[in-house]
Design a protein around this motif. Sequence first.
Motif, mmCIF file in Angstrom:
data_model
loop_
_atom_site.group_PDB
_atom_site.id
_atom_site.type_symbol
_atom_site.label_atom_id
_atom_site.label_comp_id
_atom_site.label_asym_id
_atom_site.label_seq_id
_atom_site.Cartn_x
_atom_site.Cartn_y
_atom_site.Cartn_z
ATOM 1 N N VAL A 82 6.540 1.751 9.742
ATOM 2 C CA VAL A 82 6.375 1.706 8.200
ATOM 3 C C VAL A 82 7.508 1.108 7.500
ATOM 4 C CG1 VAL A 82 4.587 3.412 8.311
ATOM 5 C CG2 VAL A 82 6.781 4.058 7.521
ATOM 6 N N SER A 116 7.322 7.483 9.579
ATOM 7 C CA SER A 116 6.797 8.111 7.956
ATOM 8 C C SER A 116 7.745 9.015 7.559
ATOM 9 C CB SER A 116 5.417 8.617 8.195
ATOM 10 O OG SER A 116 5.733 9.816 9.092
ATOM 11 N N SER A 125 2.289 0.729 3.013
ATOM 12 C CA SER A 125 1.806 1.925 2.769
ATOM 13 C C SER A 125 0.480 2.359 3.729
ATOM 14 C CB SER A 125 1.007 1.587 1.244
ATOM 15 O OG SER A 125 -0.098 0.979 1.399
ATOM 16 N N VAL A 126 0.338 3.710 3.408
ATOM 17 C CA VAL A 126 -0.449 4.481 4.238
ATOM 18 C C VAL A 126 -2.043 3.680 3.914
ATOM 19 C CG1 VAL A 126 -1.978 6.460 4.658
ATOM 20 C CG2 VAL A 126 0.450 6.624 3.836
ATOM 21 N N ARG A 130 -4.213 1.960 7.030
ATOM 22 C CA ARG A 130 -5.797 2.426 7.320
ATOM 23 C C ARG A 130 -6.629 1.262 7.161
ATOM 24 N NH1 ARG A 130 -5.759 6.714 3.125
ATOM 25 N NH2 ARG A 130 -4.696 8.244 4.419
ATOM 26 N N GLU A 142 -0.358 7.858 11.057
ATOM 27 C CA GLU A 142 0.825 7.946 10.817
ATOM 28 C C GLU A 142 1.962 9.128 11.457
ATOM 29 O OE1 GLU A 142 1.703 5.224 6.813
ATOM 30 O OE2 GLU A 142 2.466 7.198 6.822
#
Length: 169
Positions: A82, A116, A125-126, A130, A142
């Motif tokens: 990430v 994370s 970003s998450v 997704r 994550e």
Amino acid sequence: SGAWEPLYRVVLLGDPGVGKTSLVSLFAGVQERDVLEQHGEAAYERTLCVDGEETTLLVMDTWEPEHQCLQVGNAYVIVYSVTDRGSFESASELRIQLRRARQPEDIPIILVGNKSDLVRSREVSVEEGRACAAVFGCKFIETSAALQHNVAELFEGVVRQLRLRRGGK
Ligand code: GDP
């Protein structure tokens, strides 16, 4: 054990440095007694009990999307960091290569955003992770290998995805 247990090959793919070896080491446990050398790649075998049923995974830590590793997996874990947008873009590329290599098959793929814990250097970003998984038609999680967060959940998720497709195997 002498019980009849299926063995599944799980291949980790992703850019160097995203945390593949760290995730596999946590899966394998501290003692690395079950290491098998196959073409210079490390493979770890472990039997997990998930939902009251045992399943054996042979997890292969690879660093290059060589033809063979795109052929041998019963499931794939595509890892990005990430904190590294380039590795996120590589994950898309790997997904495309996998689809090309294994076109007609419905192989479980889990997209993993690792590191994370590195909140301040996050570049993906998450929500992006997704959304990417939704486009790929695969699962998403994550993880933090450093904090051992969601790592057990990742491999349990792999087992559940494999079982969902068991009928066709
Ligand atoms: P690989 O090249 O994909 O196998 O990546 P490694 O497992 O060797 O990890 C590369 C570097 O990132 C190492 O220094 C690890 O300690 C570090 N690393 C791996 N996972 C995490 C994580 O979840 N959080 C943090 N902070 N560092 C990590």
